[in-house]
Design an enzyme around this catalytic site. Structure first.
Site, short mmCIF file in Angstrom:
data_model
loop_
_atom_site.label_atom_id
_atom_site.label_comp_id
_atom_site.label_asym_id
_atom_site.label_seq_id
_atom_site.Cartn_x
_atom_site.Cartn_y
_atom_site.Cartn_z
N GLY A 97 0.77 -1.18 0.09
CA GLY A 97 0.13 0.13 -0.04
C GLY A 97 0.88 1.21 0.23
O GLY A 97 0.19 2.23 0.43
N LYS A 98 2.08 1.33 -0.63
CA LYS A 98 2.75 2.32 -0.66
C LYS A 98 2.18 3.49 -1.33
O LYS A 98 2.16 4.76 -0.72
CB LYS A 98 4.09 2.15 -1.02
CG LYS A 98 5.15 1.06 -0.29
CD LYS A 98 6.49 1.00 -0.84
CE LYS A 98 6.54 0.49 -2.21
NZ LYS A 98 6.11 -0.78 -2.47
N LYS A 133 8.28 8.80 -8.20
CA LYS A 133 8.36 7.29 -8.37
C LYS A 133 9.34 7.09 -9.35
O LYS A 133 9.45 6.79 -10.66
CB LYS A 133 7.02 6.69 -9.03
CG LYS A 133 7.02 5.08 -9.17
CD LYS A 133 6.67 4.45 -7.61
CE LYS A 133 6.41 2.95 -7.87
NZ LYS A 133 6.23 2.33 -6.52
N ASP A 160 1.05 3.78 -10.63
CA ASP A 160 1.31 4.60 -9.26
C ASP A 160 1.98 5.88 -9.31
O ASP A 160 1.47 6.64 -8.75
CB ASP A 160 2.41 3.45 -8.57
CG ASP A 160 1.95 2.14 -8.13
OD1 ASP A 160 0.63 2.00 -8.20
OD2 ASP A 160 2.80 1.68 -7.83
N GLY A 189 9.08 4.46 -3.00
CA GLY A 189 10.18 3.32 -3.54
C GLY A 189 9.57 2.54 -4.34
O GLY A 189 8.33 2.70 -4.74
N GLY A 249 8.84 -2.14 -4.46
CA GLY A 249 9.17 -3.33 -3.46
C GLY A 249 9.22 -2.98 -2.16
O GLY A 249 8.49 -1.94 -1.65
N LEU A 301 -10.05 -1.51 3.08
CA LEU A 301 -10.93 -0.65 2.16
C LEU A 301 -11.19 -1.53 0.87
O LEU A 301 -10.46 -1.80 0.08
CB LEU A 301 -10.17 0.83 1.57
CG LEU A 301 -9.84 1.57 2.94
CD1 LEU A 301 -9.11 2.84 1.96
CD2 LEU A 301 -11.05 2.18 3.53
#
Length: 230
Positions: A12-13, A32, A49, A125, A127, A215
């Site tokens: 969930g980053k 990112k 992302d 980051g 991973g 969620l």
């Protein structure tokens, strides 16, 4: 400026990073640097992302920003310089296209972000903490060299206590400042959830920035209501 890492892949980053950016005041922007699983577009490879981070940031693509002695227009490559199509480990994806992920280029990317007039900045980051870059290099080495404080996202599922403690131990061993941590509940059927959350509160060293419940639709605006910025 903070670096956001996690206890594992898919913890969930991006959700947490986007939610923190959503709550930030003033000029905010998320980066990112390395992303796998990108999709082809007319403009080139794009990562979901990275686009989520941009959507939650107050600074947008195409905005003009003062940078050192000139003005630049923010482009996608400023946000995500290393983009790979396969959803695999980035250093393996890089090998497939004869590319080397260069630590110095990543440090230059951090320096670029630091030089922008931002009130709140996150670098997400890929991973977990010790992401291999190839050639014996790790992304964690870059974060240490750049002297970035870290926000740790704990994916709350069975085994999360061990993952959280191991990641915390690695961060502290490297002398990394843990600015805070977030518990993100990713298992809807997590047994003894409250007991696990209570244990995390006991064993984690940094400040808890919030607990995001499971969620069904992990939306930024909803997750943001459970987080707080110090």
């Amino acid at each position: 400026m903070y670096f956001v890492t996690g206890t594992d892949t898919d913890c969930g980053k991006t959700l947490v990073s986007s939610a923190l950016l959503h709550n930030a005041h003033g000029r905010s922007l998320g980066f990112k640097p390395i992303a796998s699983g990108c999709e082809k577009s007319l403009q080139g490879l794009r990562n979901a992302d990275a686009l989520h981070l941009l959507s939650a940031s107050s600074v947008k693509l195409g905005d003009s920003l003062p940078y050192r002695d000139k003005t630049i227009k923010l482009e996608y490559q400023h946000i995500n310089p290393y983009a790979f199509e396969p959803a695999i480990a980035p250093h393996i994806a890089a090998q497939q296209v004869d590319l080397v992920i260069e630590p110095m280029k990543l440090l230059s990317h951090v320096a670029f972000a630091k030089a922008l007039p931002l009130d709140f900045c996150l670098i997400e980051g890929a991973g977990g903490w010790h992401l291999p870059l190839g050639g014996g290099h790790l992304l964690s080495h870059v974060v240490k060299e750049a002297k970035l404080a870290v926000i740790l996202v704990v994916g709350v599922k069975l085994g999360c206590l061990n993952h959280a403690l191991l990641t915390q131990e690695a961060l502290l061993k490297e002398g990394i400042e843990i600015a805070g941590w977030v518990a993100n509940c990713i298992d809807p059927d997590m047994p003894y959830l409250e007991e696990n959350l209570s244990t995390l509160e006991e064993v984690m060293k940094g400040k808890c920035l919030g607990v995001i419940p499971y969620l069904n639709e992990p939306r930024t605006s909803i997750a943001a209501t459970y987080l707080r910025l110090a």
